[in-house]
Scaffold this motif. Structure first.
Motif, short mmCIF file in Angstrom:
data_model
loop_
_atom_site.label_atom_id
_atom_site.label_comp_id
_atom_site.label_asym_id
_atom_site.label_seq_id
_atom_site.Cartn_x
_atom_site.Cartn_y
_atom_site.Cartn_z
N ALA A 12 -15.14 -9.93 0.13
CA ALA A 12 -14.46 -9.98 -1.16
C ALA A 12 -14.37 -8.59 -1.77
CB ALA A 12 -15.19 -10.94 -2.09
N LEU A 13 -15.48 -7.83 -1.65
CA LEU A 13 -15.48 -6.46 -2.17
C LEU A 13 -14.46 -5.59 -1.44
CD1 LEU A 13 -19.25 -5.57 -2.70
CD2 LEU A 13 -17.44 -5.48 -4.41
N ALA A 14 -14.39 -5.79 -0.13
CA ALA A 14 -13.44 -5.01 0.67
C ALA A 14 -12.01 -5.29 0.20
CB ALA A 14 -13.60 -5.34 2.15
N LEU A 15 -11.76 -6.55 -0.12
CA LEU A 15 -10.43 -6.95 -0.58
C LEU A 15 -10.10 -6.27 -1.90
CD1 LEU A 15 -8.34 -8.97 0.46
CD2 LEU A 15 -9.33 -10.65 -1.09
N GLU A 16 -11.10 -6.22 -2.78
CA GLU A 16 -10.89 -5.62 -4.10
C GLU A 16 -10.61 -4.13 -3.97
OE1 GLU A 16 -13.09 -6.31 -8.27
OE2 GLU A 16 -14.31 -5.32 -6.77
N ARG A 17 -11.25 -3.49 -2.98
CA ARG A 17 -11.14 -2.03 -2.86
C ARG A 17 -9.92 -1.59 -2.05
NH1 ARG A 17 -17.38 -1.45 -1.45
NH2 ARG A 17 -18.21 -1.67 -3.55
N THR A 18 -9.29 -2.55 -1.37
CA THR A 18 -8.14 -2.19 -0.55
C THR A 18 -6.93 -1.96 -1.44
OG1 THR A 18 -8.99 -3.63 1.18
CG2 THR A 18 -6.73 -2.87 1.42
N ALA A 19 -6.49 -0.71 -1.51
CA ALA A 19 -5.28 -0.44 -2.28
C ALA A 19 -4.09 -1.00 -1.52
CB ALA A 19 -5.12 1.06 -2.48
N PRO A 20 -3.22 -1.78 -2.18
CA PRO A 20 -2.08 -2.32 -1.47
C PRO A 20 -1.16 -1.20 -0.97
CG PRO A 20 -2.06 -2.96 -3.81
CD PRO A 20 -3.27 -2.13 -3.59
N THR A 21 -0.70 -1.36 0.24
CA THR A 21 0.21 -0.36 0.80
C THR A 21 1.59 -0.54 0.19
OG1 THR A 21 0.91 -1.81 2.56
CG2 THR A 21 -1.02 -0.44 3.01
N ARG A 22 2.44 0.44 0.42
CA ARG A 22 3.82 0.33 -0.06
C ARG A 22 4.48 -0.91 0.55
NH1 ARG A 22 7.21 5.84 -0.14
NH2 ARG A 22 5.26 6.48 -1.10
N GLY A 23 4.14 -1.16 1.83
CA GLY A 23 4.69 -2.34 2.51
C GLY A 23 4.23 -3.64 1.87
N ASP A 24 2.94 -3.69 1.46
CA ASP A 24 2.42 -4.88 0.79
C ASP A 24 3.21 -5.15 -0.49
OD1 ASP A 24 0.41 -5.31 2.63
OD2 ASP A 24 -1.06 -4.09 1.53
N ARG A 25 3.40 -4.07 -1.26
CA ARG A 25 4.10 -4.22 -2.54
C ARG A 25 5.54 -4.65 -2.31
NH1 ARG A 25 1.70 -2.21 -7.09
NH2 ARG A 25 -0.31 -1.21 -6.73
N ALA A 26 6.15 -4.09 -1.27
CA ALA A 26 7.53 -4.47 -0.95
C ALA A 26 7.56 -5.95 -0.58
CB ALA A 26 8.06 -3.61 0.18
N GLY A 27 6.49 -6.42 0.09
CA GLY A 27 6.40 -7.82 0.47
C GLY A 27 6.42 -8.72 -0.75
N VAL A 28 5.72 -8.31 -1.81
CA VAL A 28 5.72 -9.08 -3.06
C VAL A 28 7.14 -9.10 -3.64
CG1 VAL A 28 4.88 -9.16 -5.44
CG2 VAL A 28 3.29 -8.68 -3.57
#
Lengths: 293, 209
Positions: free
Chosen positions: B59-75
């Motif tokens: 869960a901590l790892a998830l919180e610390r992972t900055a979304p990539t440009r690709g992730d944001r584009a996915g949203v």
């Protein structure tokens, strides 16, 4: 399939199972039995799966006539129950013959009485659950006089239960003080240290305006150390949120899924059943277990 | 990450788009015992079934992972839901006056903006919408304060703004937001699949009718 006739519904009796988890992201409360442990125990006593639908009576129980043979179990708040006038025990499977009347009395200790019937209550499911959600109106309406409840086929059988239920957790006696374990946070940093100390040391009284959505608590005012509004965030069952008036609300089964009042502490799961059994006017104290202890 | 009792945790994220990226990853990575994933404005609440242990490290790892440009584009790439709206709300003129605009200009401003479902709450299927472009021209309209006296009954389908959000009332209920218009769309129907018209992370546009 047999059925049950509602002669009198009691003060507020609803159909409950273990609720509709998995929909909180679209704003649907989990709902389900406020005292989940008591419903599970009742279901196991009659040989039902844990999540079978039963009845949750609040303070004053219903009077029911059985149209066929059945096996029932009563758990949760203690009450005097009679079957055609004969007293029957709580926390035990009881055989009911066709035509008999079950009269569930008034809760003496605790607030919510659970009735499981072998086979479970058979009612239409909303988002996978039979639970009545009094916040949103999802699920069946509370029981009404002359309504007929059908019984289902969940784990059906008139044999004694194969699964031993967890032992009864007795609701705190009226007049005595309940103790509930919490973990501070997630927003303890919104409150003064004095307020955190008061939360964990002074008693709170359950306000009569409490319901399945939450326990409204009266006691020391919990003050914020910062101003401004918190952006809305998801709420866990047992969250103790504090509106600007400083009087905390402990969230129960029908709580909203998101909210903007800071949550000072969350009740540990073992304490949720105790919280669900607190009566208006009763005192409760919160403690935080020491780490590792 | 902030613990919420013994079977929930609240992740704090940089912005609302990051919340939706984390929500998707949580469902993929954090196991079957995860029963609810609840987006907030800048947080994600993770609820596990009772008795399960919180996978703190993941869960901590998830919180610390900055979304990539690709992730944001996915949203951003999720399909846009168009909500046909009659701009005849009881507060349209007052909202226009507060912004020194005409009602037609307010309608245009609102209908030309793209929104994202930031999270839901208040009622099943009630979307809290944020502009996809936070610095867009629609921001002052959304920033209008709530009504001093809430209405006892707001009609179902009302499209309203207040406190930085746009929202749509799924059913008639009390409400204190500024009513701009109304849609005939069914926002929430428990018998429909999926039950909510608008889910967190979806993009929304309003079309004047």
């Amino acid at each position: 399939m047999t059925s049950i006739e509602v002669l009198t519904p009691g003060a507020l009796t609803t159909v409950q199972d273990l609720g509709r988890a998995g929909w909180a992201h679209i704003g649907v409360p989990r709902s389900g039995a406020a005292d989940r442990d008591a419903l599970i125990r009742a279901n196991r006593l009659v040989g039902n799966p844990d999540g079978a639908a039963g009845l949750e009576a609040t303070l004053v129980g219903p009077r029911l006539r059985f149209r066929g043979d059945a096996v029932v179990a009563l758990t949760g708040a203690t009450t005097e129950a009679r079957l055609d006038g004969r007293p029957i025990p709580m926390d035990a499977p009881v055989a009911v013959a066709a035509g008999e009347e079950l009269h569930v009395g008034t809760a003496r200790t605790g607030l919510r009485i659970y009735l499981a019937v072998a086979g479970g209550i058979d009612t239409a499911l909303t988002l996978g659950s039979a639970a009545t959600d009094l916040l949103t109106g999802l699920g069946p309406a509370p029981l009404r006089r002359d309504e007929v409840l059908r019984l289902g086929a969940a784990g059906r059988g008139l044999t004694p239960p194969a699964v031993h239920p967890p032992s009864a957790v007795h609701p705190p006696l009226a007049g005595s003080e309940a103790v509930i374990s919490v973990l501070l946070g997630p927003r303890e940093d919104w409150f003064t240290t004095g307020s955190l100390t008061r939360l964990l040391s002074e008693p709170f009284t359950v306000d009569p305006a409490s319901n399945r959505v939450g326990l409204r608590l009266r006691g020391p005012t919990l003050e914020r150390r910062r101003s401004g509004e918190l952006r809305s965030e998801g709420l866990a069952p047992g969250a103790i949120q504090v509106p600007p008036d400083g009087h905390p609300i402990l969230l129960l089964a029908d709580h909203p899924t998101t909210g903007g009042y800071p949550v000072i502490a969350v009740v540990l799961s073992a304490g949720l059943s105790i919280a669900a059994q607190l009566r208006p006017g009763q005192d409760v104290r919160f403690t935080q277990p020491t780490p590792g202890g | 990450m902030r613990r919420c009792g013994d079977h929930a945790a609240l992740l704090e994220l940089t912005d609302n788009a990051a919340v939706h990226v984390a929500a998707r990853l949580a469902r993929e990575r954090l196991g079957e015992a995860l029963v609810d994933v609840v987006p907030g404005h800048r947080t994600l609440l993770l609820l596990w079934s009772e008795g399960s242990t919180i996978p703190t490290r993941d869960a901590l790892a998830l919180e610390r992972t900055a979304p990539t440009r690709g992730d944001r584009a996915g949203v951003r790439r999720r399909p846009t839901v168009v909500v046909p709206t009659r701009y005849d709300g009881a507060d349209l003129e007052a909202a226009a006056a507060a912004l020194a605009l005409s009602p037609a200009a307010v309608t245009q401003l609102h209908a030309q903006s793209e929104f994202r479902v930031a999270f839901t709450g208040f009622a099943p299927g009630f979307p809290y919408l944020l502009p996809v472009d936070p610095s867009g021209a629609v921001a002052p309209l959304l920033a209008l304060p709530r009504l001093t006296t809430p209405r006892t009954a707001v009609p179902a389908g009302s499209v309203a703004v207040a406190a930085g959000y746009c929202g749509i009332y799924p059913r008639s209920s009390p409400g204190g937001w500024n009513l701009l218009g109304r849609t005939d769309q069914t926002l929430f129907d428990p018998a429909r699949e999926p039950p909510a018209l608008l889910e967190p992370g979806m993009t929304v546009r309003f079309e004047p009718v």
